[in-house]
Design a protein around this motif. Structure first.
Motif, PDB file in Angstrom:
ATOM      1  N   SER A  83       1.328   4.528  -2.243  1.00 28.17           N
ATOM      2  CA  SER A  83      -0.310   6.104  -1.901  1.00 28.17           C
ATOM      3  C   SER A  83       1.261   7.243  -2.624  1.00 28.17           C
ATOM      4  O   SER A  83       2.135   6.545  -3.424  1.00 28.17           O
ATOM      5  CB  SER A  83       0.461   5.803  -0.332  1.00 28.17           C
ATOM      6  N   ASN A 110       1.022  -0.964  -0.286  1.00 26.43           N
ATOM      7  CA  ASN A 110       0.045  -0.359  -0.040  1.00 26.43           C
ATOM      8  C   ASN A 110       1.073   1.226   0.035  1.00 26.43           C
ATOM      9  O   ASN A 110       1.075   2.714  -0.815  1.00 26.43           O
ATOM     10  CB  ASN A 110      -0.602  -0.180   1.405  1.00 26.43           C
ATOM     11  N   GLU A 114       4.086  11.557   4.697  1.00 26.98           N
ATOM     12  CA  GLU A 114       2.558  11.406   4.382  1.00 26.98           C
ATOM     13  C   GLU A 114       1.495  12.456   4.731  1.00 26.98           C
ATOM     14  O   GLU A 114       1.960  13.267   5.942  1.00 26.98           O
ATOM     15  CB  GLU A 114       1.903  10.532   5.057  1.00 26.98           C
TER      16      GLU A 114
END
Length: 311
Positions: free
Chosen positions: A28, A24, A58
């Motif tokens: 991302s 993931n 992030e």
């Protein structure tokens, strides 16, 4: 702010969960600037040590940096070659949320990256594995590969056979595992070959490979280090974790500079594999190679998973 020790990290990072967290993460939009890689003189040891600073974030979610030292001569002190700490922060407010023991985090995420690559590159019916190297990563790599393939038979080689025998004892309840005296005794017989060493000379030779194998090169983290010879590099379909592998590891950098291979020979990286921009293994007879040098998004993904499991 929490301090999360190595036992907590090991318990939190089971491989099925971690492999999916990395998958993931590569899909991302985690931002990863170039890492700081500083070799510094260590005259008491007669060889350089390394300081690595690996940031990632992030947006409005999480930001982290891993601080790592690599001391290649530590085996003579019966100490790990790698020590580290991960600092995990809230990316919105900037507060430090956790200090996470970095050696275990690094070993786990490195092994999980190899397993993630294997899920695209090794044959689905792979059941046997040769582990070259007996450092902290070796048992982790065996467990990680076994989380994506039904590994039953494992062979392990190291320069110090007593260390190989310790790993045999550690894993004997989970695998049919055996320490071997020579790499060439089993390298042609197994489905997956994983190598995690600090070697500057090749240990894995193309002349021993057979159709359908997958080669996982994890060590040789410097431009002058090699685990595979030119014949192997010319024989296989090459995949890398990120573009940094072209610059940081001798297994890729040296063949590129000598025109043994070209950049077109590198099929894809983990970003392209996880985003289905490349399908990975093209046939059961292909020989695939994955070369990793590590990436900051892997650390951030692992650190976030640790925090989630510990909270």
């Amino acid at each position: 702010m929490k301090f999360i020790d190595k036992d907590q990290v090991a318990k939190a990072l089971d491989y099925p969960s971690l492999v999916e967290a990395l998958r993931n993460a590569f899909i991302s939009d985690i931002k990863v600037p170039p890492r700081h890689h500083h070799d510094f003189k260590n005259p008491k040891e007669g060889m350089d040590s390394t300081l690595l600073l690996m940031p990632a974030w992030e947006e409005s979610e999480a930001v982290g940096v891993k601080i790592v030292t690599v001391s290649p001569n530590n085996a003579k002190y019966d100490l790990p070659g790698i020590h580290g700490l991960y600092v995990l922060m809230d990316a919105q407010k900037g507060n430090i949320e956790a200090l996470i023991e970095g050696k275990t985090l690094t070993a786990k995420r490195t092994a999980a990256a190899s397993a993630l690559a294997s899920s695209y590159l090794s044959r689905k019916d792979s059941t046997s594995m040769l582990m070259i190297g007996t450092g902290a990563l070796s048992s982790e790599l065996i467990r990680a590969h076994a989380s994506v393939r039904d590994i039953k038979d494992v062979f392990i080689w190291g320069r110090d056979k007593s260390k190989a025998l310790k790993i045999v004892d550690e894993l004997k309840d989970d695998f049919n595992i055996k320490a071997i005296d020579n790499i060439e005794d089993e390298i042609s017989n197994v489905d997956i070959i994983s190598c995690a060493t600090l070697s500057i000379e090749p240990l894995v030779f193309g002349k021993f490979l057979r159709h359908g194998q997958h080669v996982d090169l994890v060590g040789a983290y410097k431009p002058n280090m090699r685990e595979a010879d030119d014949e192997l590099i010319q024989t296989v379909d090459i995949y890398i974790d990120t573009n940094m592998a072209k610059k940081e590891t001798g297994d890729i950098k040296i063949p590129l500079e000598s025109n043994t291979i070209s950049e077109d020979d590198i099929k894809a990286d983990l970003f392209q594999l996880t985003r289905n921009e490349n399908s990975g293994r093209i046939s059961d007879s292909s020989i695939t190679l994955f070369k990793s040098v590590g990436h900051g998004l892997e650390d951030l993904a692992a650190a976030k998973l640790v925090k989630e499991k510990i909270s």
